[in-house]
Motif scaffolding. Structure first.
Motif, PDB file in Angstrom:
ATOM      1  N   ARG A   1      -4.952   5.738  -0.402  1.00 12.00           N
ATOM      2  CA  ARG A   1      -6.005   6.173   0.521  1.00 12.00           C
ATOM      3  C   ARG A   1      -7.333   6.276  -0.225  1.00 12.00           C
ATOM      4  NH1 ARG A   1      -3.369   8.823   4.878  1.00 12.00           N
ATOM      5  NH2 ARG A   1      -1.469   7.607   5.254  1.00 12.00           N
TER       6      ARG A   1
ATOM      7  N   TRP B   1      -3.960   7.175  -4.952  1.00 10.79           N
ATOM      8  CA  TRP B   1      -2.581   7.347  -4.492  1.00 10.79           C
ATOM      9  C   TRP B   1      -2.353   8.815  -4.154  1.00 10.79           C
ATOM     10  CZ3 TRP B   1       0.527   3.463  -3.242  1.00 10.79           C
ATOM     11  CH2 TRP B   1       0.279   2.204  -3.784  1.00 10.79           C
TER      12      TRP B   1
ATOM     13  N   GLY C   1       0.795  -1.221   0.000  1.00 13.19           N
ATOM     14  CA  GLY C   1       0.000   0.000   0.000  1.00 13.19           C
ATOM     15  C   GLY C   1       0.823   1.264   0.000  1.00 13.19           C
ATOM     16  N   ALA C   2       2.141   1.169  -0.294  1.00 10.48           N
ATOM     17  CA  ALA C   2       2.984   2.365  -0.308  1.00 10.48           C
ATOM     18  C   ALA C   2       4.099   2.186  -1.334  1.00 10.48           C
ATOM     19  CB  ALA C   2       3.568   2.637   1.070  1.00 10.48           C
TER      20      ALA C   2
ATOM     21  N   SER D   1       0.957   6.811  -0.484  1.00 12.90           N
ATOM     22  CA  SER D   1       0.119   5.778   0.126  1.00 12.90           C
ATOM     23  C   SER D   1      -1.218   5.724  -0.601  1.00 12.90           C
ATOM     24  CB  SER D   1      -0.119   6.076   1.613  1.00 12.90           C
ATOM     25  OG  SER D   1       1.110   6.166   2.313  1.00 12.90           O
TER      26      SER D   1
ATOM     27  N   SER E   1       2.067  11.000   1.073  1.00 14.14           N
ATOM     28  CA  SER E   1       1.837  11.029   2.516  1.00 14.14           C
ATOM     29  C   SER E   1       3.047  11.514   3.300  1.00 14.14           C
ATOM     30  CB  SER E   1       1.425   9.637   3.013  1.00 14.14           C
ATOM     31  OG  SER E   1       2.424   8.674   2.692  1.00 14.14           O
TER      32      SER E   1
END
Length: 499
Positions: A484, A488, A437-438, A482, A491
């Motif tokens: 969210r 994308w 997720g990053a 990240s 962050s």
């Protein structure tokens, strides 16, 4: 006719002569203090069987047992409300019911006749329909006493006497012919159905039931009642708007409240046919089931309506609050729908979009590319320059800023304004595995921004300064993006100056 002990309106002897007396219930002192001597000049209206009208004036006052009585010429008969009250509760009408039917028929005919005349001929026409003020004689004559005097007589005997003689028959919101029709229907309902139409135990409860149309349909109370007269009674006692709102009367065919003349005609026609018809046991059983169902439904409807009426202010405030919240929410939804978003972009596209937005002063797009506190200083700078550029443009009527990309593409000319934006952007991937997720990138670029204006406040013959030359900063940003809410966004951002 009843004695004064039984009724406040009775025949008595005064100095050996018969008269009709109306007991005000007041002592001589109270009578004088209340300035009720005007009762002495009130007139009654006598309507004979041929509907000929004769005025009957009061003959004075007399004291009896410490109370003041208003005297009228002698008249023998029974008050209409008492005749109706003596009707049997269910079953055949019997002799008492037959007398009440005859009296009500004469009362409706006489009242229609009086209504057709001017007020000057019979006094205040709006006062006529009080049942306690109407006295029916055996010969078919009907005497209408002044309503204000009859009302005073009922009040003198207490709240119960007024309730039985006046309040349970009069709809306070109706007047004129509509009030006449309502009272006639209420009296006919009591005679033919054997019960009062409105079952409240006091005047306030009955008035509330009248306003809400809270009455069991005549066709359910007496399933064997003639259908036409049942429809007439229901149409009078339950307003059309109330029926449409949920207290609907079964088998109702009349949309509007019928007139007194229409009720009088229907009452006479039903009497000629016979008020009741034969019903089978199964029909009676079906009527009982319908009555129970209607009572339950009506109870819920009336309770809801009265709750709404009692709490109308609170409900209105709540409704306005809910509407305000709904409008605010809708505005937020529209606002969010109109904002830029990075949904559908791959991470490197988000990075490039963020830096491209510098030179466009597109602070909304920059904010859409980040989350948390990342890029806050960049967004503040772009926002401030955007505001300043618009102010200068309004006052100077020319472009005050140019993006760095446009300025460099034009050969970096001398510009009487300021330059702002990113050039020579290079984005390198550091971690492009999105499974956790990053992802992370390094961005190197030149930031062009307005230079500082030199201080010339102490110089002699100072002229208006030219725009300061743009300043270039070589930067390197370490970025973490990240995922969210399906988009994308940057962050984390760590920055250092390369030169």
């Amino acid at each position: 006719m009843d004695s004064l002990e039984a009724s406040p309106i009775a025949g008595i002897l005064v100095e050996g002569a018969e008269c009709l007396a109306v007991d005000t219930g007041l002592t001589p002192a109270a009578f004088a203090q209340a300035k009720l001597a005007r009762y002495v000049v009130e007139s009654a209206a006598l309507v004979d069987p041929s509907l000929r009208i004769e005025e009957r004036r009061a003959e004075g006052v007399v004291e009896r047992d410490g109370r003041m009585l208003v005297r009228f010429p002698p008249f023998s008969g029974e008050r209409l409300d008492l005749l109706v009250a003596r009707c049997p509760s269910g079953g055949a009408l019997g002799e008492a019911g037959a007398r009440a039917v005859a009296a009500l028929g004469r009362w409706m005919a006489a009242l229609s006749r009086l209504r057709s005349l001017t007020e000057a001929a019979v006094g205040r026409a709006s006062d006529l329909p009080l049942p306690a003020a109407a006295i029916a004689a055996d010969d078919g004559s009907m005497l209408f006493l002044p309503a204000v005097l009859a009302l005073r007589a009922m009040e003198g005997r207490g709240a119960e006497a007024r309730f039985d003689g006046v309040d349970k028959w009069i709809q306070p919101d109706l007047s004129g012919e509509a009030g006449d029709a309502f009272t006639a229907a209420a009296l006919a309902y009591r005679i033919l159905c054997g019960v009062d139409p409105f079952g409240g135990k006091d005047a306030d409860a009955v008035r509330a039931d009248m306003r809400d149309g809270c009455v069991l349909p005549a066709s359910l109370v007496r399933p064997d009642l003639d259908e036409e007269i049942a429809d007439l009674l229901d149409a009078c006692l339950v307003p059309a708007e109330t029926a449409a709102a949920g207290n609907r009367v079964p088998r109702r065919t009349l949309a509007a409240r019928p007139s007194l003349a229409r009720i009088s005609e229907g009452f006479a026609a039903a009497e000629a046919r016979g008020f009741y018809r034969e019903l089978s046991p199964s029909a009676h059983e079906a009527a009982r089931a319908a009555k129970d169902k209607f009572s339950r439904t009506r109870g819920d409807t009336v309770r809801t309506r009265r709750f709404m009426r009692r709490n109308s202010t609170v409900i209105a405030v709540i409704a306005i609050s809910v509407l305000g919240v709904a409008l605010f929410t809708a505005s937020m939804i529209r606002d969010r729908a109109g904002r830029p978003t990075t949904k559908g972009m791959v991470p490197i596209e988000v990075v490039r979009t963020y830096y491209d937005a510098f030179g466009k002063f597109d602070h909304e797009m920059m904010a859409a590319c980040v989350t948390g506190k990342a890029g806050k200083n960049d967004i503040d700078a772009a926002t401030n320059l955007f505001v300043i550029s618009r102010v200068r443009q309004a006052y100077e009527n020319k472009d005050a800023y140019i993006s760095a990309g446009e300025w460099i593409a034009a050969g970096s000319p001398v510009f009487d304004g300021s330059v702002f934006g990113v050039d020579a952007l290079r984005v390198d991937s550091v971690d492009d595995d999105p499974s956790d997720g990053a992802v992370s990138f390094t961005a190197r670029y030149d930031l062009w921004r307005p230079g500082e204006q030199p201080d010339r406040s102490g110089a002699a013959n100072a002229t208006a300064p030219a725009a300061p030359a743009p300043v270039r900063e070589r930067r390197e940003d370490s970025l973490v993006l990240s995922l969210r809410s399906g988009a994308w966004r940057i962050s984390s951002m760590e920055r250092k100056l390369l030169e």
